[in-house]
Write a protein that holds these residues in place. Structure first.
Motif, mmCIF file in Angstrom:
data_model
loop_
_atom_site.group_PDB
_atom_site.id
_atom_site.type_symbol
_atom_site.label_atom_id
_atom_site.label_comp_id
_atom_site.label_asym_id
_atom_site.label_seq_id
_atom_site.Cartn_x
_atom_site.Cartn_y
_atom_site.Cartn_z
ATOM 1 N N ASP A 183 -4.645 0.781 4.440
ATOM 2 C CA ASP A 183 -3.832 1.033 2.975
ATOM 3 C C ASP A 183 -2.506 0.417 4.386
ATOM 4 O OD1 ASP A 183 -5.065 0.154 1.518
ATOM 5 O OD2 ASP A 183 -4.762 2.428 0.064
ATOM 6 N N TYR A 184 -1.909 1.708 5.298
ATOM 7 C CA TYR A 184 -1.258 1.943 5.680
ATOM 8 C C TYR A 184 -0.894 0.510 6.687
ATOM 9 C CZ TYR A 184 1.597 3.396 10.583
ATOM 10 O OH TYR A 184 2.573 2.999 11.612
ATOM 11 N N LEU A 185 -1.951 0.253 7.561
ATOM 12 C CA LEU A 185 -1.687 -1.544 8.443
ATOM 13 C C LEU A 185 -1.367 -1.879 6.789
ATOM 14 C CD1 LEU A 185 -4.839 -1.661 10.489
ATOM 15 C CD2 LEU A 185 -2.834 -0.806 10.900
ATOM 16 N N GLN A 186 -1.676 -2.956 5.959
ATOM 17 C CA GLN A 186 -1.048 -3.784 5.022
ATOM 18 C C GLN A 186 0.217 -3.539 5.097
ATOM 19 O OE1 GLN A 186 -4.652 -3.219 2.274
ATOM 20 N NE2 GLN A 186 -5.367 -5.509 3.096
ATOM 21 N N LYS A 187 0.343 -1.818 4.595
ATOM 22 C CA LYS A 187 2.022 -2.586 4.797
ATOM 23 C C LYS A 187 2.890 -2.871 6.433
ATOM 24 C CE LYS A 187 1.295 1.498 1.389
ATOM 25 N NZ LYS A 187 2.369 3.133 1.319
ATOM 26 N N LEU A 188 2.309 -2.767 7.351
ATOM 27 C CA LEU A 188 2.848 -3.200 8.688
ATOM 28 C C LEU A 188 3.354 -4.739 8.136
ATOM 29 C CD1 LEU A 188 1.048 -1.706 11.564
ATOM 30 C CD2 LEU A 188 2.655 -0.267 9.908
ATOM 31 N N ASN A 189 2.851 -5.178 7.215
ATOM 32 C CA ASN A 189 3.138 -6.754 7.388
ATOM 33 C C ASN A 189 3.539 -7.226 5.298
ATOM 34 O OD1 ASN A 189 1.762 -7.233 9.256
ATOM 35 N ND2 ASN A 189 -0.466 -8.237 7.621
ATOM 36 N N GLY A 190 4.057 -5.507 4.997
ATOM 37 C CA GLY A 190 4.577 -5.708 3.563
ATOM 38 C C GLY A 190 3.756 -6.205 2.454
ATOM 39 N N GLN A 191 2.676 -5.986 2.878
ATOM 40 C CA GLN A 191 1.167 -6.207 2.465
ATOM 41 C C GLN A 191 0.838 -5.578 0.746
ATOM 42 O OE1 GLN A 191 -1.465 -8.397 5.168
ATOM 43 N NE2 GLN A 191 -2.166 -8.884 3.075
ATOM 44 N N SER A 192 0.462 -4.916 -0.232
ATOM 45 C CA SER A 192 0.238 -4.298 -0.473
ATOM 46 C C SER A 192 -1.405 -4.149 -0.864
ATOM 47 C CB SER A 192 0.017 -4.321 -2.328
ATOM 48 O OG SER A 192 1.924 -4.886 -3.334
ATOM 49 N N LEU A 246 4.093 5.540 2.868
ATOM 50 C CA LEU A 246 4.929 5.035 3.855
ATOM 51 C C LEU A 246 5.010 3.760 3.184
ATOM 52 C CD1 LEU A 246 6.222 4.627 6.521
ATOM 53 C CD2 LEU A 246 3.997 3.153 7.136
ATOM 54 N N ASN A 247 6.315 3.102 3.381
ATOM 55 C CA ASN A 247 7.454 2.348 2.334
ATOM 56 C C ASN A 247 7.873 1.042 3.117
ATOM 57 O OD1 ASN A 247 9.773 0.576 1.916
ATOM 58 N ND2 ASN A 247 9.924 1.810 -0.341
ATOM 59 N N ALA A 248 6.991 0.483 1.938
ATOM 60 C CA ALA A 248 6.175 -1.019 2.791
ATOM 61 C C ALA A 248 7.440 -1.803 3.560
ATOM 62 C CB ALA A 248 5.440 -1.666 1.325
ATOM 63 N N GLY A 249 8.188 -1.650 2.618
ATOM 64 C CA GLY A 249 9.301 -2.692 2.778
ATOM 65 C C GLY A 249 10.431 -1.994 3.949
ATOM 66 N N GLU A 250 9.943 -0.565 4.091
ATOM 67 C CA GLU A 250 10.214 -0.110 5.737
ATOM 68 C C GLU A 250 9.546 -0.897 6.654
ATOM 69 O OE1 GLU A 250 11.715 4.125 5.270
ATOM 70 O OE2 GLU A 250 12.544 3.475 3.945
#
Length: 272
Positions: A63-72, A183-187
């Motif tokens: 989940d953390y890694l997907q946020k690095l791409n801005g993904q849900s 962690l905020n996906a946008g950031e």
């Protein structure tokens, strides 16, 4: 810039939770953003298998890694999907896709050998209708999470790099999961933006440096080392170097992460 990027993705908290194993996974994620280009250049990009018992942090990690791409956060099951549904998953993938191997009997038998073309050319057969098929190209990369290592052929396992979050020497988290879980996906997407802008740097560095790492691994582990495994690990070492440069990772952490890549090569040389 490096400190700003590390702060945006809470890198220090990430390392405090997952340790050097997490750094290896992030290095793979860096390359996965350009998996199609890497396959075009080198005819291969490894699958990533993350293994760990329930509660070991597999979901938190992906989940953390997907946020690095801005993904849900999103995952699929191959074993519980039809052939047509699996083909759609492969065809629609532009980024790393997460496959979660679920428990219980699948709806129909699934042969993991189906994944083999996604490692190299990326071309696979897609059902176009009841009586015809057509070729399609896989442009993403594949992450598989499971409680236990997959039961698959050597041809498939040699196409994977793996990380075991439940190993006896697994990192003991030094922060609460919320430190990275909220962690905020946008950031966090600042990482994905930077990596997207670095395609030529990543691809060209791999082309230049992979052969040297591959030769070192073959020299170190001998003829028992599968050449495909040697290539996978060589790519991982270069990606680790690239990530270390991008985030200014300390040498001791980079070296520790490298030990886990060596573990992949060592395991490959042990007779079954």
């Amino acid at each position: 810039m490096q400190n700003e990027l590390k702060s945006a993705i809470r890198f220090n908290d990430f390392v405090a939770y997952f340790g050097a194993r997490g750094v290896v996974v992030m290095a793979w994620w860096l390359g996965a953003a350009h998996a199609a280009r890497i396959r075009e250049d080198q005819n291969s990009f490894p699958f990533l298998q993350i293994v760990g018992a329930a509660g070991s942090g597999k979901s938190l990690l992906v989940d953390y890694l997907q946020k690095l791409n801005g993904q849900s956060p999103c995952s699929h099951s191959l074993a519980h999907a039809t052939q047509a549904a699996r083909a759609r998953i492969y065809a629609n993938a532009e980024r790393p896709i997460v496959i979660c191997e679920q428990h219980g009997e699948p709806d129909q038998p699934f042969d993991w050998d189906e994944l083999k073309p996604l490692y190299s050319s990326g071309t696979f057969i897609s059902l176009a209708g009841a009586d015809r098929t057509e070729g399609a190209t896989f442009k993403g990369a594949l992450v598989i999470t499971a409680n236990q290592p997959l039961e698959c052929s050597e041809a498939v396992s040699s196409r994977m790099v793996w990380i075991d979050l439940s190993a006896a020497n697994a990192n003991t988290p030094r922060v609460r999961p919320e430190a990275i879980g909220d962690l905020n996906a946008g950031e966090a997407s600042a990482f994905g933006v930077k990596v997207a802008q670095s395609e030529d740097w990543i691809a060209s560095t791999l082309l230049v440096q992979v052969p040297a790492y591959q030769g070192q691994l073959i020299s170190k582990y001998g003829e028992n080392l599968n050449r495909r495994t040697a290539l996978n690990c060589a790519q991982m070492f270069v990606l680790l170097d690239l990530l270390s440069t991008l985030l200014s990772i300390p040498d001791d952490l980079r070296i520790e992460a490298g030990h886990f890549i060596h573990d992949i090569a060592i395991l490959d040389t042990i007779p079954y």
